[in-house]
Scaffold this active site. Sequence first.
Site, PDB file in Angstrom:
ATOM      1  N   GLY A  13       0.813  -1.226   0.000  1.00 58.57           N
ATOM      2  CA  GLY A  13       0.000   0.000   0.000  1.00 58.57           C
ATOM      3  C   GLY A  13       0.838   1.263   0.000  1.00 58.57           C
ATOM      4  N   ASP A  33      -5.204   2.845   7.357  1.00 60.17           N
ATOM      5  CA  ASP A  33      -4.847   1.598   8.040  1.00 60.17           C
ATOM      6  C   ASP A  33      -5.387   1.661   9.452  1.00 60.17           C
ATOM      7  OD1 ASP A  33      -3.196  -0.610   9.268  1.00 60.17           O
ATOM      8  OD2 ASP A  33      -2.251  -0.584   7.299  1.00 60.17           O
ATOM      9  N   SER A 127      -4.407  -6.835  -3.029  1.00 60.87           N
ATOM     10  CA  SER A 127      -3.869  -7.979  -2.295  1.00 60.87           C
ATOM     11  C   SER A 127      -3.835  -9.192  -3.214  1.00 60.87           C
ATOM     12  CB  SER A 127      -4.774  -8.335  -1.106  1.00 60.87           C
ATOM     13  OG  SER A 127      -4.892  -7.266  -0.212  1.00 60.87           O
ATOM     14  N   LYS A 216      -1.475 -13.991 -10.760  1.00 60.40           N
ATOM     15  CA  LYS A 216      -0.621 -13.552  -9.655  1.00 60.40           C
ATOM     16  C   LYS A 216      -0.043 -14.753  -8.902  1.00 60.40           C
ATOM     17  CE  LYS A 216       1.467 -11.445  -6.528  1.00 60.40           C
ATOM     18  NZ  LYS A 216       2.716 -10.731  -6.716  1.00 60.40           N
ATOM     19  N   ALA A 221       4.465 -18.709  -8.136  1.00 57.60           N
ATOM     20  CA  ALA A 221       4.799 -20.136  -8.138  1.00 57.60           C
ATOM     21  C   ALA A 221       5.945 -20.414  -9.117  1.00 57.60           C
ATOM     22  CB  ALA A 221       3.563 -20.959  -8.517  1.00 57.60           C
ATOM     23  N   CYS A 272       5.610 -13.844   0.729  1.00 56.30           N
ATOM     24  CA  CYS A 272       4.654 -14.234  -0.319  1.00 56.30           C
ATOM     25  C   CYS A 272       4.922 -15.525  -1.076  1.00 56.30           C
ATOM     26  CB  CYS A 272       4.504 -13.086  -1.311  1.00 56.30           C
ATOM     27  SG  CYS A 272       3.694 -11.679  -0.539  1.00 56.30           S
TER      28      CYS A 272
HETATM   29  P1  NAD Z   1       1.383  -5.849   5.240  1.00 61.85           P
HETATM   30  O1  NAD Z   1       1.070  -6.781   6.353  1.00 61.85           O
HETATM   31  O2  NAD Z   1       2.703  -5.156   5.220  1.00 61.85           O
HETATM   32  O3  NAD Z   1       0.264  -4.683   5.193  1.00 61.85           O
HETATM   33  C1  NAD Z   1      -1.103  -4.928   5.284  1.00 61.85           C
HETATM   34  C2  NAD Z   1      -1.729  -3.797   6.088  1.00 61.85           C
HETATM   35  O4  NAD Z   1      -3.149  -3.938   6.048  1.00 61.85           O
HETATM   36  C3  NAD Z   1      -1.343  -3.799   7.574  1.00 61.85           C
HETATM   37  O5  NAD Z   1      -0.702  -2.579   7.906  1.00 61.85           O
HETATM   38  C4  NAD Z   1      -2.680  -3.983   8.307  1.00 61.85           C
HETATM   39  O6  NAD Z   1      -2.763  -3.259   9.523  1.00 61.85           O
HETATM   40  C5  NAD Z   1      -3.661  -3.443   7.286  1.00 61.85           C
HETATM   41  N1  NAD Z   1      -5.029  -3.911   7.501  1.00 61.85           N
HETATM   42  C6  NAD Z   1      -5.468  -5.178   7.724  1.00 61.85           C
HETATM   43  N2  NAD Z   1      -6.809  -5.178   7.877  1.00 61.85           N
HETATM   44  C7  NAD Z   1      -7.239  -3.888   7.743  1.00 61.85           C
HETATM   45  C8  NAD Z   1      -8.512  -3.257   7.791  1.00 61.85           C
HETATM   46  N3  NAD Z   1      -9.629  -3.963   8.013  1.00 61.85           N
HETATM   47  N4  NAD Z   1      -8.577  -1.934   7.626  1.00 61.85           N
HETATM   48  C9  NAD Z   1      -7.446  -1.204   7.411  1.00 61.85           C
HETATM   49  N5  NAD Z   1      -6.218  -1.745   7.345  1.00 61.85           N
HETATM   50  C10 NAD Z   1      -6.108  -3.077   7.513  1.00 61.85           C
HETATM   51  O7  NAD Z   1       1.156  -6.667   3.895  1.00 61.85           O
HETATM   52  P2  NAD Z   1       1.857  -6.409   2.474  1.00 61.85           P
HETATM   53  O8  NAD Z   1       3.205  -7.041   2.458  1.00 61.85           O
HETATM   54  O9  NAD Z   1       1.711  -4.988   2.109  1.00 61.85           O
HETATM   55  O10 NAD Z   1       0.927  -7.311   1.534  1.00 61.85           O
HETATM   56  C11 NAD Z   1      -0.414  -6.939   1.274  1.00 61.85           C
HETATM   57  C12 NAD Z   1      -0.948  -7.825   0.167  1.00 61.85           C
HETATM   58  O11 NAD Z   1      -0.186  -7.614  -1.029  1.00 61.85           O
HETATM   59  C13 NAD Z   1      -0.869  -9.327   0.450  1.00 61.85           C
HETATM   60  O12 NAD Z   1      -1.974  -9.949  -0.135  1.00 61.85           O
HETATM   61  C14 NAD Z   1       0.387  -9.752  -0.287  1.00 61.85           C
HETATM   62  O13 NAD Z   1       0.336 -11.106  -0.683  1.00 61.85           O
HETATM   63  C15 NAD Z   1       0.368  -8.851  -1.492  1.00 61.85           C
HETATM   64  N6  NAD Z   1       1.688  -8.545  -2.082  1.00 61.85           N
HETATM   65  C16 NAD Z   1       2.747  -8.257  -1.277  1.00 61.85           C
HETATM   66  C17 NAD Z   1       3.972  -7.904  -1.845  1.00 61.85           C
HETATM   67  C18 NAD Z   1       5.173  -7.569  -0.994  1.00 61.85           C
HETATM   68  O14 NAD Z   1       6.226  -7.322  -1.552  1.00 61.85           O
HETATM   69  N7  NAD Z   1       5.074  -7.516   0.324  1.00 61.85           N
HETATM   70  C19 NAD Z   1       4.093  -7.828  -3.235  1.00 61.85           C
HETATM   71  C20 NAD Z   1       2.971  -8.115  -4.019  1.00 61.85           C
HETATM   72  C21 NAD Z   1       1.774  -8.468  -3.431  1.00 61.85           C
HETATM   73  C1  UGA Z   2       8.283 -11.790  -4.903  1.00 59.81           C
HETATM   74  C2  UGA Z   2       8.126 -11.635  -6.411  1.00 59.81           C
HETATM   75  O1  UGA Z   2       9.418 -11.531  -7.008  1.00 59.81           O
HETATM   76  C3  UGA Z   2       7.299 -10.395  -6.749  1.00 59.81           C
HETATM   77  O2  UGA Z   2       7.090 -10.321  -8.157  1.00 59.81           O
HETATM   78  C4  UGA Z   2       5.951 -10.484  -6.026  1.00 59.81           C
HETATM   79  O3  UGA Z   2       5.185  -9.327  -6.270  1.00 59.81           O
HETATM   80  C5  UGA Z   2       6.191 -10.626  -4.545  1.00 59.81           C
HETATM   81  O4  UGA Z   2       6.997 -11.812  -4.297  1.00 59.81           O
HETATM   82  C6  UGA Z   2       4.930 -10.823  -3.762  1.00 59.81           C
HETATM   83  O5  UGA Z   2       3.948 -11.270  -4.281  1.00 59.81           O
HETATM   84  O6  UGA Z   2       5.027 -10.515  -2.566  1.00 59.81           O
HETATM   85  P1  UGA Z   2       9.834 -10.672  -3.063  1.00 59.81           P
HETATM   86  O7  UGA Z   2       9.398 -11.819  -2.219  1.00 59.81           O
HETATM   87  O8  UGA Z   2       9.742  -9.302  -2.515  1.00 59.81           O
HETATM   88  O9  UGA Z   2       9.023 -10.666  -4.438  1.00 59.81           O
HETATM   89  O10 UGA Z   2      11.366 -10.889  -3.475  1.00 59.81           O
HETATM   90  P2  UGA Z   2      12.094 -11.832  -4.552  1.00 59.81           P
HETATM   91  O11 UGA Z   2      13.075 -11.021  -5.277  1.00 59.81           O
HETATM   92  O12 UGA Z   2      11.128 -12.622  -5.356  1.00 59.81           O
HETATM   93  O13 UGA Z   2      12.891 -12.834  -3.605  1.00 59.81           O
HETATM   94  C7  UGA Z   2      12.232 -13.827  -2.860  1.00 59.81           C
HETATM   95  C8  UGA Z   2      13.254 -14.731  -2.195  1.00 59.81           C
HETATM   96  O14 UGA Z   2      13.922 -15.543  -3.155  1.00 59.81           O
HETATM   97  C9  UGA Z   2      14.350 -13.980  -1.435  1.00 59.81           C
HETATM   98  O15 UGA Z   2      14.629 -14.667  -0.242  1.00 59.81           O
HETATM   99  C10 UGA Z   2      15.520 -14.033  -2.391  1.00 59.81           C
HETATM  100  O16 UGA Z   2      16.756 -13.903  -1.751  1.00 59.81           O
HETATM  101  C11 UGA Z   2      15.326 -15.420  -2.997  1.00 59.81           C
HETATM  102  N1  UGA Z   2      15.957 -15.587  -4.332  1.00 59.81           N
HETATM  103  C12 UGA Z   2      15.580 -14.818  -5.377  1.00 59.81           C
HETATM  104  C13 UGA Z   2      16.906 -16.594  -4.502  1.00 59.81           C
HETATM  105  O17 UGA Z   2      17.247 -17.326  -3.550  1.00 59.81           O
HETATM  106  N2  UGA Z   2      17.470 -16.767  -5.749  1.00 59.81           N
HETATM  107  C14 UGA Z   2      17.107 -16.002  -6.812  1.00 59.81           C
HETATM  108  O18 UGA Z   2      17.657 -16.227  -7.915  1.00 59.81           O
HETATM  109  C15 UGA Z   2      16.142 -15.002  -6.616  1.00 59.81           C
END
Ligand code: NAD
Ligand code: UGA
Length: 463
Positions: A13, A33, A127, A216, A221, A272
């Site tokens: 976010g 949030d 999400s 996604k 995967a 993730c």
């Molecule tokens: P996060 O835990 O860092 O953030 C989620 C936020 O949502 C928290 O701050 C929480 O307090 C808030 N929240 C929960 N319920 C709520 C509500 N009812 N009202 C208001 N706020 C609320 O999670 P994130 O890492 O940002 O991931 C969020 C989503 O995005 C997940 O589905 C994740 O799989 C996806 N995603 C994450 C990444 C990543 O790099 N972290 C990348 C792509 C997709």
């Molecule tokens: C991953 C995906 O790359 C994003 O596209 C996706 O949006 C995100 O998950 C999500 O859905 O949250 P992220 O987990 O932030 O992103 O980081 P990555 O770069 O994918 O690395 C994931 C893990 O794999 C790390 O521990 C990294 O060190 C490891 N990795 C990555 C390896 O061990 N070898 C590689 O060649 C690449």
Amino acid sequence: MANIVCIGAGYVGGPTMAVMAQNCPHHRIVVVDINEARIAAWRSEHLPIYEPGLDEVIRAVRGENLLFSTEVDRHIAEADIIFVSVNTPTKMFGQGAGRAADLQHWEKTARQIVRNATTPKIVVEKSTLPVRTAEAMEHILNSNDKGLHFDVVSNPEFLAEGTAIRDMQTPDRVLIGAHHTPSGRKALEAIVEIYANWVPRERIITTNLWSSELSKLTANAFLAQRISSINAISALCEQTEADVTEVAHAIGMDSRIGPKFLRASVGFGGSCLQKDILNLVYLCEYYGLPEVAHYWEQVVRMNEYQEARFVSNMMSAMFNTVAGKRIALLGAAFKAHTSDTRESPALAVCRALLDERAAVVLSDPHALENARADLGDQAAQVIFELDPYAAAGGAYAIAVLTEWPQFADLDYEAIFKSMVKPAFIFDGRDILDHQRLFDIGFNVYAIGKPPLAHFTSSVPGPS
Ligand code: NAD
Ligand code: UGA
């Protein structure tokens, strides 16, 4: 001008809306949030997450067209478009425990939207969600007695932590899915228009809702599968004197395979990859496809094997006992350039060594605070040390667990002198100059490489 609200001020976010605000000065964006501390941090000089380039973007837009707030209800009422990026962790109770996605936060959000809405809205799934979640959301949103219509659009986020700002500014693609109905198409077009402010049109892909949701999970995967595949080969390399870096280079030159995501490591971490594959496994089982479920589950099992194998290798090199030995772990974050320690292989290794009663010292430039929180009660047994030289002083072994570039540039001669001999180094990320370390006097063990040891331990370990 549109009033855009994002529910969830987390790793997704915060950065996504900051970049959107920067590229859409004509839109007003509010990130809300329920976590007051998090919102306070977003409003402060000390942002809640470390992400290269994030501070600059926030400084440019915060207080202009980007606001952070805990007033969720009020901002929902005012919004035209609502992005939902709340957490969707693995469910840890009841049906599907350990596999299915826990959708309670998403559903609560949907109900909160219905409660507070007085005008129709576009609700965007940001999400990561199981395929066909939008159907449930539409039922909840559109069973209101106010006569309001809600369109649900899927717009999954593909950014990776550590490169989030770059990934958002210049994405490989933006994916938007919606129903092929007049109202669905209109909603889809509204989201396309937002991204078209900075993303070339040919990189904005539109699909039906279910393809978008499923793409996604599939992308994560496939990424994880590549890492588990090269990690499986790394185990074979260690038995055969092949070198996994050379093998990865050789296969990656094939344009059909490509060079990315072939870095062998102690394992993949992060909030993730594992969560999303487990969710895919659950969905396959749910839809009566056990063979498909089993196929994908192996990607996670291989990752667990790789983490466990790393610790076993440490043990067998160190005469099968680490009890009472100081061991410096360089890296706590799940990857470089982030402070995030969720599902970090570094913490898995840390916990396994604590079980063996080692005296663990953990060093990381940005992630010690999160590591302490994630380790919970076990944190009391760990020494947290920002300075890697101080961490290594008096240690029997060093293990590199996060690929922070600065760990490759340390003065290993000075470190060697400060350690107990024989000194061991375990490179879980293959970022060090192994021959040089061996010449300094270290016994060097790296993922997928023949060991460079000055002797071999023959102390038998557990069979
Ligand atoms: P996060 O835990 O860092 O953030 C989620 C936020 O949502 C928290 O701050 C929480 O307090 C808030 N929240 C929960 N319920 C709520 C509500 N009812 N009202 C208001 N706020 C609320 O999670 P994130 O890492 O940002 O991931 C969020 C989503 O995005 C997940 O589905 C994740 O799989 C996806 N995603 C994450 C990444 C990543 O790099 N972290 C990348 C792509 C997709
Ligand atoms: C991953 C995906 O790359 C994003 O596209 C996706 O949006 C995100 O998950 C999500 O859905 O949250 P992220 O987990 O932030 O992103 O980081 P990555 O770069 O994918 O690395 C994931 C893990 O794999 C790390 O521990 C990294 O060190 C490891 N990795 C990555 C390896 O061990 N070898 C590689 O060649 C690449």
